[in-house]
Every structure is written in C-alpha cells, then in structure tokens.
Design a protein around this motif. Structure first.
Motif, PDB file in Angstrom:
ATOM      1  N   THR A 151      32.002  -2.610 -67.646  1.00 19.48           N
ATOM      2  CA  THR A 151      31.623  -4.024 -67.564  1.00 19.48           C
ATOM      3  C   THR A 151      31.336  -4.443 -66.134  1.00 19.48           C
ATOM      4  OG1 THR A 151      33.065  -4.478 -69.451  1.00 19.48           O
ATOM      5  CG2 THR A 151      32.316  -6.362 -68.151  1.00 19.48           C
ATOM      6  N   SER A 152      30.098  -4.893 -65.911  1.00 17.27           N
ATOM      7  CA  SER A 152      29.751  -5.502 -64.626  1.00 17.27           C
ATOM      8  C   SER A 152      29.615  -7.007 -64.847  1.00 17.27           C
ATOM      9  CB  SER A 152      28.472  -4.896 -64.056  1.00 17.27           C
ATOM     10  OG  SER A 152      28.230  -5.387 -62.754  1.00 17.27           O
ATOM     11  N   SER A 153      28.856  -7.666 -64.017  1.00 18.78           N
ATOM     12  CA  SER A 153      28.736  -9.122 -64.086  1.00 18.78           C
ATOM     13  C   SER A 153      27.541  -9.541 -63.241  1.00 18.78           C
ATOM     14  CB  SER A 153      30.007  -9.766 -63.530  1.00 18.78           C
ATOM     15  OG  SER A 153      29.818 -11.129 -63.239  1.00 18.78           O
ATOM     16  N   ILE A 154      27.010 -10.732 -63.532  1.00 20.81           N
ATOM     17  CA  ILE A 154      25.984 -11.247 -62.631  1.00 20.81           C
ATOM     18  C   ILE A 154      26.576 -11.471 -61.243  1.00 20.81           C
ATOM     19  CG2 ILE A 154      24.471 -12.215 -64.380  1.00 20.81           C
ATOM     20  CD1 ILE A 154      25.763 -14.930 -63.904  1.00 20.81           C
ATOM     21  N   GLY A 155      27.909 -11.621 -61.174  1.00 18.95           N
ATOM     22  CA  GLY A 155      28.560 -11.696 -59.865  1.00 18.95           C
ATOM     23  C   GLY A 155      28.442 -10.394 -59.101  1.00 18.95           C
ATOM     24  N   GLY A 156      28.423  -9.280 -59.821  1.00 21.89           N
ATOM     25  CA  GLY A 156      28.230  -7.986 -59.179  1.00 21.89           C
ATOM     26  C   GLY A 156      26.782  -7.717 -58.838  1.00 21.89           C
ATOM     27  N   LEU A 157      25.874  -8.232 -59.654  1.00 22.95           N
ATOM     28  CA  LEU A 157      24.444  -8.046 -59.400  1.00 22.95           C
ATOM     29  C   LEU A 157      23.933  -8.963 -58.293  1.00 22.95           C
ATOM     30  CD1 LEU A 157      23.006  -7.828 -63.035  1.00 22.95           C
ATOM     31  CD2 LEU A 157      23.421  -5.936 -61.445  1.00 22.95           C
ATOM     32  N   TYR A 158      24.373 -10.217 -58.334  1.00 26.67           N
ATOM     33  CA  TYR A 158      23.782 -11.233 -57.465  1.00 26.67           C
ATOM     34  C   TYR A 158      24.769 -11.932 -56.539  1.00 26.67           C
ATOM     35  CZ  TYR A 158      20.369 -10.644 -61.221  1.00 26.67           C
ATOM     36  OH  TYR A 158      19.510 -10.105 -62.140  1.00 26.67           O
ATOM     37  N   GLY A 159      26.074 -11.698 -56.747  1.00 27.40           N
ATOM     38  CA  GLY A 159      27.067 -12.387 -55.941  1.00 27.40           C
ATOM     39  C   GLY A 159      27.282 -13.813 -56.418  1.00 27.40           C
ATOM     40  N   ASN A 160      28.329 -14.430 -55.879  1.00 26.94           N
ATOM     41  CA  ASN A 160      28.603 -15.836 -56.169  1.00 26.94           C
ATOM     42  C   ASN A 160      29.618 -16.324 -55.146  1.00 26.94           C
ATOM     43  OD1 ASN A 160      28.428 -18.309 -57.417  1.00 26.94           O
ATOM     44  ND2 ASN A 160      29.491 -17.703 -59.290  1.00 26.94           N
ATOM     45  N   HIS A 161      29.738 -17.620 -55.017  1.00 29.38           N
ATOM     46  CA  HIS A 161      30.675 -18.181 -54.052  1.00 29.38           C
ATOM     47  C   HIS A 161      32.117 -17.928 -54.489  1.00 29.38           C
ATOM     48  CE1 HIS A 161      27.633 -20.313 -51.698  1.00 29.38           C
ATOM     49  NE2 HIS A 161      27.059 -20.653 -52.844  1.00 29.38           N
ATOM     50  N   GLY A 162      32.956 -17.590 -53.551  1.00 24.57           N
ATOM     51  CA  GLY A 162      34.388 -17.544 -53.782  1.00 24.57           C
ATOM     52  C   GLY A 162      34.906 -16.355 -54.557  1.00 24.57           C
ATOM     53  N   VAL A 163      34.080 -15.339 -54.762  1.00 26.10           N
ATOM     54  CA  VAL A 163      34.523 -14.193 -55.573  1.00 26.10           C
ATOM     55  C   VAL A 163      34.103 -12.867 -54.926  1.00 26.10           C
ATOM     56  CG1 VAL A 163      34.661 -15.391 -57.789  1.00 26.10           C
ATOM     57  CG2 VAL A 163      32.465 -14.472 -57.025  1.00 26.10           C
ATOM     58  N   ALA A 164      34.361 -12.728 -53.646  1.00 23.63           N
ATOM     59  CA  ALA A 164      34.004 -11.478 -52.974  1.00 23.63           C
ATOM     60  C   ALA A 164      34.682 -10.285 -53.632  1.00 23.63           C
ATOM     61  CB  ALA A 164      34.388 -11.550 -51.495  1.00 23.63           C
ATOM     62  N   ASN A 165      35.956 -10.448 -54.016  1.00 20.75           N
ATOM     63  CA  ASN A 165      36.677  -9.351 -54.656  1.00 20.75           C
ATOM     64  C   ASN A 165      36.037  -8.969 -55.988  1.00 20.75           C
ATOM     65  OD1 ASN A 165      37.453 -11.803 -55.821  1.00 20.75           O
ATOM     66  ND2 ASN A 165      39.636 -11.560 -55.409  1.00 20.75           N
ATOM     67  N   TYR A 166      35.717  -9.968 -56.781  1.00 21.21           N
ATOM     68  CA  TYR A 166      35.109  -9.750 -58.089  1.00 21.21           C
ATOM     69  C   TYR A 166      33.715  -9.140 -57.950  1.00 21.21           C
ATOM     70  CZ  TYR A 166      33.733 -11.048 -62.899  1.00 21.21           C
ATOM     71  OH  TYR A 166      33.317 -11.041 -64.200  1.00 21.21           O
ATOM     72  N   GLY A 167      32.930  -9.670 -57.017  1.00 19.09           N
ATOM     73  CA  GLY A 167      31.582  -9.159 -56.814  1.00 19.09           C
ATOM     74  C   GLY A 167      31.575  -7.710 -56.378  1.00 19.09           C
ATOM     75  N   VAL A 168      32.475  -7.359 -55.459  1.00 16.17           N
ATOM     76  CA  VAL A 168      32.578  -5.972 -54.993  1.00 16.17           C
ATOM     77  C   VAL A 168      32.971  -5.058 -56.149  1.00 16.17           C
ATOM     78  CG1 VAL A 168      33.958  -4.415 -53.564  1.00 16.17           C
ATOM     79  CG2 VAL A 168      33.061  -6.532 -52.585  1.00 16.17           C
ATOM     80  N   ALA A 169      33.963  -5.474 -56.919  1.00 18.27           N
ATOM     81  CA  ALA A 169      34.433  -4.639 -58.029  1.00 18.27           C
ATOM     82  C   ALA A 169      33.344  -4.425 -59.070  1.00 18.27           C
ATOM     83  CB  ALA A 169      35.659  -5.285 -58.675  1.00 18.27           C
ATOM     84  N   LYS A 170      32.645  -5.492 -59.417  1.00 23.73           N
ATOM     85  CA  LYS A 170      31.639  -5.388 -60.459  1.00 23.73           C
ATOM     86  C   LYS A 170      30.402  -4.618 -59.996  1.00 23.73           C
ATOM     87  CE  LYS A 170      33.731  -7.354 -63.855  1.00 23.73           C
ATOM     88  NZ  LYS A 170      34.270  -6.454 -64.918  1.00 23.73           N
ATOM     89  N   ALA A 171      30.104  -4.652 -58.711  1.00 26.26           N
ATOM     90  CA  ALA A 171      29.017  -3.823 -58.190  1.00 26.26           C
ATOM     91  C   ALA A 171      29.427  -2.358 -58.201  1.00 26.26           C
ATOM     92  CB  ALA A 171      28.643  -4.267 -56.781  1.00 26.26           C
TER      93      ALA A 171
END
Length: 304
Positions: A151-171
């Motif tokens: 499972t990834s996320s648009i947060g991993g594909l494109y990033g989002n505010h306030g979720v550097a940890n989540y974005g890194v993990a999902k990428a």
C-alpha cells in the motif's frame, strides 16, 4: 462473467480489523479465501493494543460461512512480521496472498516532527512491509506462486503538508514492491502497489462533507483483482479513489545529450530536458533498470 474466486488460497492481510483492510478481508473471504486477519488494534497513532477489531472481523467472516483466524502481532518488528506469516502456516499450511495495509498516522510540520514520530510511522508502513514480505517471499518462491499487494498513497507519490514520515514510507513501499516483482518474476510471484483513498478513521479531522462516496468497498475489488491468480500485471501501481481506478507510473523524458555541460547550458536546455511529449515508460519487469541505463548510454554513444 465468471466469478473470480480464491478457493484453496490463503491470504494474509495486515491492518485488517478496520477500514480498508477489513473490506479486503471480507471480500476475499466471501470469494473463498482463508484469511489471516492481522491487526494489533492500536490507536491511529499506533499506541496500545486491542484484539477486538481483528476478532470482530473474524466473527463476521465466519458468520458468513468463511474461514479466518485473528492475529494481533505488530508488523512494526521483524519478530511480529514473521509471527503474522507463521499464523498462516500454523492454521492453514500455506500463504498465497500477502496484502500489507497496516498503517498509523503521526502528523507534524517538518520543522516540528520528532525522530520518534518519524521512526514509528516508518516502522509500520515501510519496515512493516519488509517485515512481512521477508518471511513470505521465500515461501511463495518455493511454491511457485504468490501475489503481493503493498500500500502506497498519493502522499507517497506527490507529498503533502505535515506528513514527511508518511510520505517517505509510502514512497519507499513502491521501491520494495518493484524488487519483489523483479525477483519473483521467474517464480510465479507478482507484486503490485495499491494507491487507495477512502473515508476511514485515517480521515479523522478532515471535513469530508463535500466528498463523493468514498467507502472502502470501492477499493476492495481492485485489491481483490491484484491478489487474484488472473492478475496480469506486476511491478505496477493502481490508484483507487471515489470509484476511479487508474494507473500511476514513473516515466522519464528522453532528455538532452551533450558530451559536456556547463551550469549555464543546463539552464539553456531545461525546456527540452523537461519536455514530456515523448516519454520513456520503462516496465519494471523485465528490465526497466537495465533499459534506463542502455537507453541513456545509446544516446551518448550515438552522439544524439
């Protein structure tokens, strides 16, 4: 249309006590899969444990005539991940499908994010994926069959505010899936990524009043197809949001070749470097890594 079923298959689904994972577990069980419902039952921030969510999902599956067993081990540790896979072997004797869906949220601006919050999210999302893939993959290779859905996320594909940890993990999950796809290709093991969006408890604090229908039931069939033996793709990403199913992919522009560069020339050629009119779309399997290098070298040796 013939119904796609999972009779005889064993599926391990993490984070399956609530939300998306629960929808996946219920659907696969309804189609004949024997399911390990893994969920430690912690809070959205990953704190505490509660066997209730996993047990309740298992009860619902059994009430509908399916087979399932609960596992409350945490995927945040290697020992927990192995125990999740062992639950499939101990109860059902095999593992055919692995869906890693477990996740937590600890949001904070980058200037305020603590190392503890960064590591906690990676432990569940990214390291958690490895913690279940690592023991499951050799079993699938030996059996000559497996379906892995990470499972990834648009947060991993494109990033989002306030979720550097989540974005890194999902990428990072995308890279892991690609390696599983490559190393599993000769052994009947396929691995793909789901990029889901649904209104679950992870949407707490977000005003969803203007959203279209975004239930987990809209995502579950996509995961079901990726988990099925008829799945025809590997090393890819499918997006599912509000009834829309699409493919996400990484591509390159052909770029510009020069035998030497100055800083100024990079700026001068930037428009051509960024021109997406004729992109390279390199399939992960069988050889995107090699194709990237070979195509790049061809431009250099060909003087283009």
């Amino acid at each position: 249309m013939t119904e796609l079923r999972f009779d005889g298959r064993v599926a391990v689904i993490t984070g399956a006590g609530r939300g998306l994972g629960r929808a996946y577990a219920l659907l696969l069980a309804a189609r004949g899969a024997r399911v390990v419902v893994n969920d430690s039952g912690g809070t959205l921030a990953g704190e505490g444990t509660d066997g209730g969510p996993a047990d309740e999902a298992v009860r619902e599956i059994k009430a509908a005539g399916g087979e399932a067993v609960a596992c409350t081990e945490s995927v945040a540790t290697a020992e927990g991940g192995r125990a999740v896979v062992d639950a499939a072997l101990d109860h059902f004797g095999r593992i055919d499908v692995l869906v890693h869906n477990a996740g937590i949220v600890r949001s904070a601006p980058l200037t305020e994010m603590t190392y503890d919050d960064f590591d906690a999210v990676l432990d569940v999302h990214l390291r958690g994926a490895f913690h279940v893939v690592r023991p499951a993959f050799p079993l699938m290779r030996e059996a000559g069959y497996g379906r892995v859905v990470l499972t990834s996320s648009i947060g991993g594909l494109y990033g989002n505010h306030g979720v550097a940890n989540y974005g890194v993990a999902k990428a990072g999950v995308i890279g892991l899936s690609n390696v599983v796809a490559l190393e599993g290709a000769a052994h009947g093991v396929k691995s793909n990524v789901i990029v889901p969006a649904a209104v679950t408890r992870m949407a707490e604090g977000i005003d969803t009043s203007a959203y279209p229908p975004m239930g987990a039931d809209l995502v579950a069939p996509v995961v079901g197809w990726l988990a099925h033996e008829t799945c025809s793709i590997t090393g890819e990403m499918l997006v599912s949001i509000a009834g829309r199913v699409a493919r996400a992919f990484v591509a390159e522009t052909p770029g510009v070749y020069r035998p030497s560069w100055t800083i100024e020339q990079v700026g001068e050629h930037l428009a051509a470097v960024r021109d997406t009119g004729d992109p390279w779309l390199l399939p992960i399997v069988p050889s995107a890594h090699v194709d990237h290098i070979r195509n790049s070298f061809a431009m250099a040796t060909g003087g283009q």
